[in-house]
Motif scaffolding. Sequence first.
Motif, PDB file in Angstrom:
ATOM      1  N   ILE A   1       2.705   1.765  -3.400  1.00 45.92           N
ATOM      2  CA  ILE A   1       1.816   2.187  -4.488  1.00 45.92           C
ATOM      3  C   ILE A   1       1.337   3.619  -4.263  1.00 45.92           C
ATOM      4  O   ILE A   1       1.340   4.450  -5.169  1.00 45.92           O
ATOM      5  N   LEU A   2       0.939   3.928  -3.023  1.00 47.76           N
ATOM      6  CA  LEU A   2       0.439   5.277  -2.742  1.00 47.76           C
ATOM      7  C   LEU A   2       1.494   6.332  -3.056  1.00 47.76           C
ATOM      8  O   LEU A   2       1.216   7.335  -3.700  1.00 47.76           O
ATOM      9  N   ASN A   4       3.995   6.195  -5.045  1.00 49.64           N
ATOM     10  CA  ASN A   4       4.216   6.316  -6.473  1.00 49.64           C
ATOM     11  C   ASN A   4       3.167   7.191  -7.132  1.00 49.64           C
ATOM     12  O   ASN A   4       3.474   7.999  -7.999  1.00 49.64           O
ATOM     13  N   LEU A  42       0.832  -1.208   0.000  1.00 49.81           N
ATOM     14  CA  LEU A  42       0.000   0.000   0.000  1.00 49.81           C
ATOM     15  C   LEU A  42       0.866   1.256   0.000  1.00 49.81           C
ATOM     16  O   LEU A  42       0.633   2.188  -0.766  1.00 49.81           O
TER      17      LEU A  42
END
Lengths: 370, 370, 370
Positions: free
Chosen positions: B332-333, B335, B329
Motif C-alpha cells: 500500500i505504501l 502504491n 503495508l
Amino acid sequence: MKIGNWEPNILDFFLIFLPIAFVLQFAHAGGTWIFIVSGLAIIPLAGLLGRATEHLAEHVGPGIGGLLNATFGNAAELIISVFALQAGLYGVVKASITGSIIGNILLVLGLSVVAGGFRFKTQKFNVTAAGMNSTLLILSTAGLVVPAVFYYLLVGSDLPAEEIAASDLDVSLDVAIVLFATYVLSLVFSLRTHKHLFDTTDYEGPEDGAFETWSVKTSVIVLTLSTLGVALMSELLVHSVEEVTETMGMTEVFVGVIIIAIVGNAAEHSAAVMMALKNKMDISVTIAIGSSSQVALFVAPVLVFLSFFIGPQPMDLVFTPLEVLSIILASILVNFVAVDGEFHWMEGVQLLAVYFILGIAFYFLPASIA
Amino acid sequence: MKIGNWEPNILDFFLIFLPIAFVLQFAHAGGTWIFIVSGLAIIPLAGLLGRATEHLAEHVGPGIGGLLNATFGNAAELIISVFALQAGLYGVVKASITGSIIGNILLVLGLSVVAGGFRFKTQKFNVTAAGMNSTLLILSTAGLVVPAVFYYLLVGSDLPAEEIAASDLDVSLDVAIVLFATYVLSLVFSLRTHKHLFDTTDYEGPEDGAFETWSVKTSVIVLTLSTLGVALMSELLVHSVEEVTETMGMTEVFVGVIIIAIVGNAAEHSAAVMMALKNKMDISVTIAIGSSSQVALFVAPVLVFLSFFIGPQPMDLVFTPLEVLSIILASILVNFVAVDGEFHWMEGVQLLAVYFILGIAFYFLPASIA
Amino acid sequence: MKIGNWEPNILDFFLIFLPIAFVLQFAHAGGTWIFIVSGLAIIPLAGLLGRATEHLAEHVGPGIGGLLNATFGNAAELIISVFALQAGLYGVVKASITGSIIGNILLVLGLSVVAGGFRFKTQKFNVTAAGMNSTLLILSTAGLVVPAVFYYLLVGSDLPAEEIAASDLDVSLDVAIVLFATYVLSLVFSLRTHKHLFDTTDYEGPEDGAFETWSVKTSVIVLTLSTLGVALMSELLVHSVEEVTETMGMTEVFVGVIIIAIVGNAAEHSAAVMMALKNKMDISVTIAIGSSSQVALFVAPVLVFLSFFIGPQPMDLVFTPLEVLSIILASILVNFVAVDGEFHWMEGVQLLAVYFILGIAFYFLPASIA
C-alpha cells in the motif's frame, strides 16, 4: 447489436426459462433444477427491468429519471434479497451483498477491461466521476468493516450474548442510517449540484444511436411485469437454495457470493462489457463501480431497515471475516487500478485474478465457518 | 563506474569469500561463520548470474531475452529457497519470500530514492510502467493474504487438523496457479502487446554507455558457473541457518525476512541504487517493484509447485500474521508513494522507516510465535 | 472577520469559562460540570497559544519559525496528554492520540471541504505538499499498527506476562524512535531542502490581509499565559474524566477519542474551516493532514519517551483494535480523496460519514473491551 424498441437481445431468449421454471415447480422437480432454471430466468427479467426503468426515465426528465435509475438499478438484487430476508436466510442475504460488490468491481469490470482490451490498446475514462464512485466504495467498506470488527471484538469478550446482540444491532442500525444518508447526499451531488461531472454525452438512454424510447405505458407495463417475474423467480430461487447447498456440497455463502450475485448482476454485466467493446469505458466504469457502491450504500441499509418489518428478527451488518477481507481487497484494488484514468487488458486480468482467488477461498471454506 | 566485459565491480571482490567458505566448511568451522561467509559469497555470484543473463538476453532478441531476464532475474532467491525447501525449512522459505517482497520495495527502493535524492531535488519516472508493477503487487498481496486468512479462520474452528491441512493445501495450490497464470499473462503484456510502455530507451543492456556484450559462449559459461556457485553457497547457507538462530538468538523468520532476503537481492540492490544516482529512476523503480511482484507471482508459486516433488511434504502459502501485515503495508505504501510519478528523498526515508519498523517487530517476535 | 492585534475572535469569548472553571473547582462542583467548563476554556486558550506561536515565528525567520510552529502547533494536545500520562490514564492518552489523528483528517478536513463546497463548486489544492503529508500518515499508521499487531500476537500465545510486557515495550520504544527520527527528517525536508513545495504564498502569518504582528514581548507573554492556562485547565479536565465516564455512561476511550480530541483540536478546526471558506484549500489540507501526521510522528513518540520519566510506568504504543482500524481507515480514505488535487463537497461528506461510523462504534463499545 441493436436492442431498442423490442428488438431482442441475446439474453432475452433466456425468457424461455420463465415458463420452464413454473413447470418444474408444479412438477415438484428437484431443488437444484429449480434453482438453475429460475436463476437463468432472472437474467433476462433483470435486464428488462433495467431497460424499462431507463426508458421511463427518459420521459420524466433527468432529475427524477436519475433517481429512478438509481433506485431501480439494483431492483433485481433487492427483490432476491427481500425473499431471502423473509426466509431468514441472513447468510445468503449478506453473501449476495458481498458478491454484488466484489462481482461488480472484479468480475464485471475485469471482463469489461479484458474485452475492451482485445480491441483497444488503451482505454481512457473520466477520472473524476470514477474517483467519486471509487472513494464512495472505500466509505462503504468502512461501513461494512466497522460493525464486523465491533462484533468480533465483543464475541471475543465474556459479555452475555444478549448484550452483544443488542449493541451489535445498535451499531448496525446506526451505520446503516449513515450509509443511507450518504447515499441520498450522493444523489444530490450527482443529479443536482455536480451533474456536469457525470454527463457522458455519448450515453443517451439505454442504447445510443438508432433507438426509440418506449412509451410511458409500455415502460410501466414492462417494468411491472418484469418486477413481478423477478419476484416470482426469486421466491423459487431462494426456496431451493437449501437443497442446492446440500446436494451440490456448496456452502450458502458460496452460493450467495458467487452464484446469486452473478445472476442478480447479469444485466449490468452484459451492458458493461458491451460498452467496453464500444470504447465507452466511462459507462462501463460507472456501471461497475457505481453498482457496487449502490449495493453498499443503498441495498444493504434498506435490507437492514426492512428486516425490522419483514424478517423473523432484525438483521445486523456483520459480515464474515472472508467477506470483509474480500470487500477491502476489491475496493483498494479498484481504487489503485482506476487512479490513472486508463485501462489496459492486463488490469482486467488483475481484477479477474483477485476474483478467482477470493472465489477459491469461498469455495473451500467449510460451512461451519462461512 | 564501468562494469562491462569483465571490468570488475566492487562487489566482485566479494568472490574471495567463495574459496573461504569451502575452507571453513572442510575445517568444520562454526555454523555462524559459514553462514556469514557463504552469504557474502552469494552476493557477487548473484550479480554475475544477473549480468550473464542480461548479456545472453542481448543475443536472443528482445522477446526471448525479456523472458530470460524475467525468469533468471530471481534465480538466486529461487536457488536459495530450493535448498531451504529440500531441508524442509518452510518457515525460512516463506520468510525469504516475504523479505524479498518488502526488502525490494522498502529497502532497495528506499535507499535508491534517498541516494538519488542527495543529487537530485526531484526525480521523475514513468507512472504507467510503475503503476502496472505496483498494482500487480496489490494483486500478489491478495494472493498471499487470502490463504493466510483462510487458514487462521479454520484453525480458530474445531475442525479436525487433517481436514484443515487438506483444504489449506487446496487453496494454496489453486491460488498459486492463479498467481502463476497472471505472471505468464503479465509477460505477454510487457514483452509483447504493450512492450512500448516498458521501453526505457536509456537502458540498453546491463550497463549503458561503454559496454561490450559478452559472447554467447562467455555468457553461458558465466551463467552456468555462477548458478553452480550460488547453489553450493546456498546449500552451506541453508544448512547453517539452524545453528545461527541458536547461537545468535535470532529467529528463523528474522533470518529469512531480513538477512537472507538482503543477501539474495544484493545484486538488484546495488543496480537500483546506481541507476538512481544516474537519475534513471525508471529503471530503479522497475528493478525494485518489478522484483517484488516477480517474487510473489513467480518465485512463490514455483516453490509451491516444486514442494510437491522435492520437499518432505507439500508447502502451503500460509504466511505468518506479521508477514502478511508487512506485505500489505509495503504494497500500500509503495502504491501511494509512486502514484505521482516523482520522488523526493523524504519519500525514501518513509519507505526505509517502515522497513525499520517491520524489522524491529520481526527481531523481537519470539520464535514460538514467528 | 479580523483577528490580528487583539481583535477578538468568536472563540475568544469562551475565555469566560476560565474563571468559571476555577469557581466550580473551589466550590467542589460535580466532575461533569468541571469537565465541560474546563474543556470549553481550553478551546480559546489553545487558539491563543497557536496564534502567539505564529506571531513569535514571524520574528525569528522562517527556519526557526517553522520549527516553533511545528513544535508548539500541537502544544495543547501535548499538555492535556502529559497530565493524563501523570495520572496513569494511558487509555485516555492513546485515545486522544487516535482521536486527534482521525479527528483532524475526518472531522476537520470533512467540515472544511463541506463548508468550502457551499461556496465553491470545486476547490483545488497542491497535490505534492498534501501527498507528502498523506503518505507520512500511512507511515505513521504502520508505526501505530505494528506494535499493536505484535502485542496481540504475543497475548494470544502462552508466553509469561512479564516477557510479553518487556518485548512489547522494546518494540514500542524502538518504533517511537523511528517515528521521531522520521519527524525530524520531515522538518529538514519541509523547512530546508524542499521548502519551496510548501510555500503557500497566500498564507503570510496567522491571518493574511490587515494584520499586525505582535511584538516579541507580547507573543512571549501570551504564549506563556496561554500555556499556563491550558495546563491548569488540562489538569481539571483530566481529573474529572473518571467521574464523567461514570456519570455519563461513556467509556474512557470514547471520551478520549471524540471529546478530548475535539477540545484539543478546536483551534486547528476553526482555522481550517475558515481557510476553506476563503478557498485557501492548501492551508486547510496542510492544517488537517499535517496535524494528524504530527500527532503520530511527534506527539505520540514524545509521550512514550516522557512516560519513562513522569508516568507511573513506561507507556507502550499498543492501541486497541478499534483504534488501529480507525487510523487505518482514515489514512487510506484521505489518501484516496486527496490524490486528485481537488475537493467537492461530497468528498467532505464521505470523510464525515466515516467519522460518524467510527464514532458510533466507539460509543457502543463496552468499557471492558475498549
